[in-house]
Design a protein around this motif. Structure first.
Motif, mmCIF file in Angstrom:
data_model
loop_
_atom_site.group_PDB
_atom_site.id
_atom_site.type_symbol
_atom_site.label_atom_id
_atom_site.label_comp_id
_atom_site.label_asym_id
_atom_site.label_seq_id
_atom_site.Cartn_x
_atom_site.Cartn_y
_atom_site.Cartn_z
ATOM 1 N N VAL A 114 0.853 -1.186 0.000
ATOM 2 C CA VAL A 114 0.000 0.000 0.000
ATOM 3 C C VAL A 114 0.890 1.237 0.000
ATOM 4 C CG1 VAL A 114 -1.756 1.330 1.244
ATOM 5 C CG2 VAL A 114 -1.819 -1.156 1.333
ATOM 6 N N LEU A 115 0.520 2.224 -0.807
ATOM 7 C CA LEU A 115 1.198 3.519 -0.798
ATOM 8 C C LEU A 115 0.188 4.568 -0.367
ATOM 9 C CD1 LEU A 115 3.692 5.334 -1.642
ATOM 10 C CD2 LEU A 115 2.439 5.683 -3.763
ATOM 11 N N PHE A 116 0.516 5.325 0.681
ATOM 12 C CA PHE A 116 -0.316 6.436 1.146
ATOM 13 C C PHE A 116 0.515 7.695 0.979
ATOM 14 C CE2 PHE A 116 -2.125 8.814 4.965
ATOM 15 C CZ PHE A 116 -3.253 9.245 4.286
ATOM 16 N N THR A 117 0.073 8.602 0.123
ATOM 17 C CA THR A 117 0.866 9.786 -0.189
ATOM 18 C C THR A 117 0.010 11.037 -0.239
ATOM 19 O OG1 THR A 117 2.442 10.753 -1.758
ATOM 20 C CG2 THR A 117 0.650 9.445 -2.698
ATOM 21 N N ASP A 118 0.633 12.139 0.117
ATOM 22 C CA ASP A 118 0.011 13.453 -0.048
ATOM 23 C C ASP A 118 0.333 13.933 -1.453
ATOM 24 O OD1 ASP A 118 -0.540 16.332 0.090
ATOM 25 O OD2 ASP A 118 -0.571 16.044 2.254
ATOM 26 N N ILE A 119 -0.565 14.663 -2.062
ATOM 27 C CA ILE A 119 -0.302 15.211 -3.398
ATOM 28 C C ILE A 119 0.855 16.204 -3.338
ATOM 29 C CG2 ILE A 119 -1.221 16.710 -5.209
ATOM 30 C CD1 ILE A 119 -3.934 15.372 -4.732
ATOM 31 N N GLU A 120 0.884 17.001 -2.290
ATOM 32 C CA GLU A 120 1.926 18.016 -2.152
ATOM 33 C C GLU A 120 3.163 17.378 -1.529
ATOM 34 O OE1 GLU A 120 1.384 21.017 -3.428
ATOM 35 O OE2 GLU A 120 -0.669 20.432 -3.888
ATOM 36 N N MET A 121 4.108 16.974 -2.370
ATOM 37 C CA MET A 121 5.341 16.340 -1.913
ATOM 38 C C MET A 121 6.527 17.163 -2.393
ATOM 39 S SD MET A 121 4.882 13.186 -0.470
ATOM 40 C CE MET A 121 6.366 12.287 -0.853
ATOM 41 N N PRO A 122 7.542 17.315 -1.552
ATOM 42 C CA PRO A 122 8.758 17.972 -2.035
ATOM 43 C C PRO A 122 9.513 17.018 -2.960
ATOM 44 C CG PRO A 122 9.046 17.224 0.224
ATOM 45 C CD PRO A 122 7.605 16.947 -0.146
ATOM 46 N N GLY A 123 10.368 17.572 -3.759
ATOM 47 C CA GLY A 123 11.182 16.737 -4.642
ATOM 48 C C GLY A 123 10.825 16.925 -6.095
ATOM 49 N N SER A 124 11.217 15.971 -6.902
ATOM 50 C CA SER A 124 11.087 16.107 -8.350
ATOM 51 C C SER A 124 9.699 15.774 -8.878
ATOM 52 C CB SER A 124 12.125 15.222 -9.053
ATOM 53 O OG SER A 124 11.815 13.848 -8.846
ATOM 54 N N MET A 125 8.834 15.208 -8.045
ATOM 55 C CA MET A 125 7.477 14.882 -8.507
ATOM 56 C C MET A 125 6.482 15.028 -7.367
ATOM 57 S SD MET A 125 7.554 10.722 -8.865
ATOM 58 C CE MET A 125 9.207 10.594 -9.494
ATOM 59 N N SER A 126 5.239 15.230 -7.727
ATOM 60 C CA SER A 126 4.165 15.332 -6.738
ATOM 61 C C SER A 126 3.759 13.933 -6.289
ATOM 62 C CB SER A 126 2.951 16.041 -7.350
ATOM 63 O OG SER A 126 2.317 15.185 -8.297
ATOM 64 N N GLY A 127 2.952 13.880 -5.247
ATOM 65 C CA GLY A 127 2.417 12.599 -4.792
ATOM 66 C C GLY A 127 1.534 11.951 -5.843
ATOM 67 N N LEU A 128 0.845 12.756 -6.630
ATOM 68 C CA LEU A 128 0.012 12.213 -7.701
ATOM 69 C C LEU A 128 0.887 11.607 -8.806
ATOM 70 C CD1 LEU A 128 -2.897 11.778 -8.444
ATOM 71 C CD2 LEU A 128 -2.896 14.009 -9.556
ATOM 72 N N ASP A 129 1.983 12.283 -9.146
ATOM 73 C CA ASP A 129 2.933 11.717 -10.107
ATOM 74 C C ASP A 129 3.519 10.414 -9.566
ATOM 75 O OD1 ASP A 129 2.568 13.858 -11.871
ATOM 76 O OD2 ASP A 129 4.251 14.986 -11.020
ATOM 77 N N LEU A 130 3.816 10.404 -8.273
ATOM 78 C CA LEU A 130 4.327 9.191 -7.634
ATOM 79 C C LEU A 130 3.307 8.062 -7.755
ATOM 80 C CD1 LEU A 130 6.271 7.596 -5.774
ATOM 81 C CD2 LEU A 130 5.110 8.692 -3.830
#
Length: 104
Positions: free
Chosen positions: A35-51
């Motif tokens: 399971v992956l639980f991610t926020d859309i607003e993520m620091p780094g080269s991609m957003s949580g949605l891209d992830l």
């Protein structure tokens, strides 16, 4: 960190990542993650949605749950196998989304 505590209290083994890039690195070395639980607003080269999109393509067995405080976001904007949980959320909402997320 509140989400990590909530998930651990629910009995999950949690691997925490500060960025989407760090999450991908963890996924590369740990085949037990389901399971992956991610926020859309993520620091780094991609957003949580891209992830989430990348994970859905590369690891279709992983169920996806995405969260955000942005209003107007819906399940239709998450990869087809995933679920969206708006902030603020309660533990039961996230756990229900985990159950409803469909692994490829």
């Amino acid at each position: 960190m509140m989400a990590v505590d909530m998930l651990e209290d629910a009995g999950f083994e949690v691997a925490e990542a500060a960025t989407a890039d760090a999450a991908l690195a963890i996924l590369e070395i740990d085949p037990t993650i389901d399971v992956l639980f991610t926020d859309i607003e993520m620091p780094g080269s991609m957003s949580g949605l891209d992830l989430a999109d990348h994970v859905a393509e590369r690891w279709p067995h992983i169920r996806l749950v995405v969260t955000s405080g942005r209003s107007g976001f819906t399940n239709q904007e998450v990869p087809v196998v995933g679920r969206f949980v708006p902030k603020p959320y309660f533990a039961d909402q996230v756990l229900h989304a985990f159950e409803k997320a469909d692994a490829g």
